[in-house]
Write a protein that holds these residues in place. Sequence first.
Motif, mmCIF file in Angstrom:
data_model
loop_
_atom_site.group_PDB
_atom_site.id
_atom_site.type_symbol
_atom_site.label_atom_id
_atom_site.label_comp_id
_atom_site.label_asym_id
_atom_site.label_seq_id
_atom_site.Cartn_x
_atom_site.Cartn_y
_atom_site.Cartn_z
ATOM 1 N N ARG A 95 0.813 -1.210 0.000
ATOM 2 C CA ARG A 95 0.000 0.000 0.000
ATOM 3 C C ARG A 95 0.851 1.267 0.000
ATOM 4 N NH1 ARG A 95 -5.656 -0.974 3.158
ATOM 5 N NH2 ARG A 95 -5.385 -3.149 3.762
ATOM 6 N N LEU A 96 1.943 1.257 0.752
ATOM 7 C CA LEU A 96 2.763 2.465 0.825
ATOM 8 C C LEU A 96 3.684 2.601 -0.380
ATOM 9 C CD1 LEU A 96 3.637 2.416 4.638
ATOM 10 C CD2 LEU A 96 2.120 4.019 3.464
ATOM 11 N N GLU A 97 4.458 1.573 -0.667
ATOM 12 C CA GLU A 97 5.409 1.647 -1.780
ATOM 13 C C GLU A 97 4.715 1.407 -3.123
ATOM 14 O OE1 GLU A 97 8.945 -0.667 -1.208
ATOM 15 O OE2 GLU A 97 9.106 -0.122 0.921
ATOM 16 N N CYS A 119 -9.302 3.741 6.245
ATOM 17 C CA CYS A 119 -9.800 2.931 7.354
ATOM 18 C C CYS A 119 -10.771 3.704 8.231
ATOM 19 C CB CYS A 119 -8.598 2.468 8.180
ATOM 20 S SG CYS A 119 -9.009 1.653 9.717
ATOM 21 N N GLY A 120 -11.956 3.121 8.458
ATOM 22 C CA GLY A 120 -12.949 3.735 9.313
ATOM 23 C C GLY A 120 -13.123 3.050 10.648
ATOM 24 N N PHE A 121 -12.181 2.152 11.014
ATOM 25 C CA PHE A 121 -12.338 1.435 12.285
ATOM 26 C C PHE A 121 -11.161 1.630 13.236
ATOM 27 C CE2 PHE A 121 -11.388 -1.430 8.722
ATOM 28 C CZ PHE A 121 -10.127 -1.892 9.031
ATOM 29 N N TYR A 122 -10.099 2.293 12.807
ATOM 30 C CA TYR A 122 -9.003 2.629 13.717
ATOM 31 C C TYR A 122 -8.978 4.130 13.974
ATOM 32 C CZ TYR A 122 -7.090 -2.108 13.166
ATOM 33 O OH TYR A 122 -6.902 -3.474 13.158
ATOM 34 N N LEU A 123 -10.156 4.721 14.090
ATOM 35 C CA LEU A 123 -10.280 6.147 14.368
ATOM 36 C C LEU A 123 -10.514 6.364 15.862
ATOM 37 C CD1 LEU A 123 -12.694 7.070 11.431
ATOM 38 C CD2 LEU A 123 -10.232 7.499 11.534
ATOM 39 N N ASN A 124 -10.082 7.505 16.359
ATOM 40 C CA ASN A 124 -10.276 7.827 17.767
ATOM 41 C C ASN A 124 -11.426 8.814 17.918
ATOM 42 O OD1 ASN A 124 -10.142 8.414 20.466
ATOM 43 N ND2 ASN A 124 -7.949 8.809 20.506
ATOM 44 N N MET A 150 0.020 3.691 8.801
ATOM 45 C CA MET A 150 -0.002 3.477 7.357
ATOM 46 C C MET A 150 -1.169 4.230 6.725
ATOM 47 S SD MET A 150 -0.800 -0.039 5.265
ATOM 48 C CE MET A 150 -2.524 0.010 5.798
ATOM 49 N N TYR A 151 -2.351 4.094 7.305
ATOM 50 C CA TYR A 151 -3.513 4.787 6.746
ATOM 51 C C TYR A 151 -3.345 6.302 6.821
ATOM 52 C CZ TYR A 151 -6.157 0.411 6.475
ATOM 53 O OH TYR A 151 -6.595 -0.850 6.148
ATOM 54 N N GLU A 152 -2.730 6.782 7.883
ATOM 55 C CA GLU A 152 -2.484 8.215 7.988
ATOM 56 C C GLU A 152 -1.587 8.682 6.841
ATOM 57 O OE1 GLU A 152 -1.564 10.965 11.717
ATOM 58 O OE2 GLU A 152 0.224 9.863 11.087
ATOM 59 N N ALA A 153 -0.543 7.889 6.538
ATOM 60 C CA ALA A 153 0.363 8.243 5.445
ATOM 61 C C ALA A 153 -0.369 8.205 4.096
ATOM 62 C CB ALA A 153 1.559 7.293 5.424
#
Length: 302
Positions: A95-97, A119-124, A150-153
């Motif tokens: 996903r990143l590279e 991603c909608g499930f690792y949110l605070n 990773m999702y943030e990037a």
Amino acid sequence: MKILLAGASGAVGRPLIARLVKAGHEVWGMMRRAENAPVLQELGARPVVGNALDRAEMFALLERVRPEVVIDQLTSLPSSPFDLAQRLPADRVLRLEGGGNLHDAARAVGVRRYVQQSCGFYLNGEGALATEDSRLRTDAPGGIGESARMYEALEQRVLGDGVMEGVALRYGFFYGPRTWYWPDGAFSLHVREGEVPVIGAGQGVFSFIHVDDAAQATVAALAAPAGVYNVVDDQPTTLSRWLPAYAAWVGADAPPHVDEVDTVGHGGEESVYYQNSLSGACNRKAKALLGLEPARVPWLNV
């Protein structure tokens, strides 16, 4: 429009192709394995084999296709969630590279809009439902924190491009055909074997989304305002409620309960966090701007 869909043979890719073709778009479906070509052709796509980790190949492919829109659904996930920890490093690299190669190639040939799976499930949600302004849980333990970073990037890349219009779709946990969360899926097998306990209070809140609803929202994202969308269901539910209901739905015994302290003591800090700290997500924006009308989660309605 002419659209390149990367990850076209996945659980979301297949229903997405069908909806894109029905809407009149020309879809090029990028896949890693040539044996998936007949399925994509039957759905109406033009299949093309592509290795996202090969930068030169991505630039050559984008130069040949010259799409108006790229939809990045690249993943490298295992058949069972129990194997996720071992597969996460390869998934992040792809996903990143690999996604970075695809993104750079898209930019180089003048792609107008880039749609990114997020991603909608690792949110605070900080005690409430997470919104599009909520941060990802980058400080979470283990693979959760690594995946959140990773999702943030990925989001920073697609939303901060400055040239292409960027859309980040924060999907909930996928359920439906060819996913873990379906009667014939891997998660159901583990539940039937009694291998998925409720840890402690099980107070983490989960948001799911059927792959068909995810596909519908992705089609709508082609013309919606750029930005971030939470593509999740209407029923954010604590694990302590949904897991026993899921077990009953797939014909399994009620899941066992285990003590939170004992789980941490056996190296399960990440599992405790996963079951007790996750936030559900609010889908108000996606309903308003993407026309999202998510199906009722079947195991919560039996």
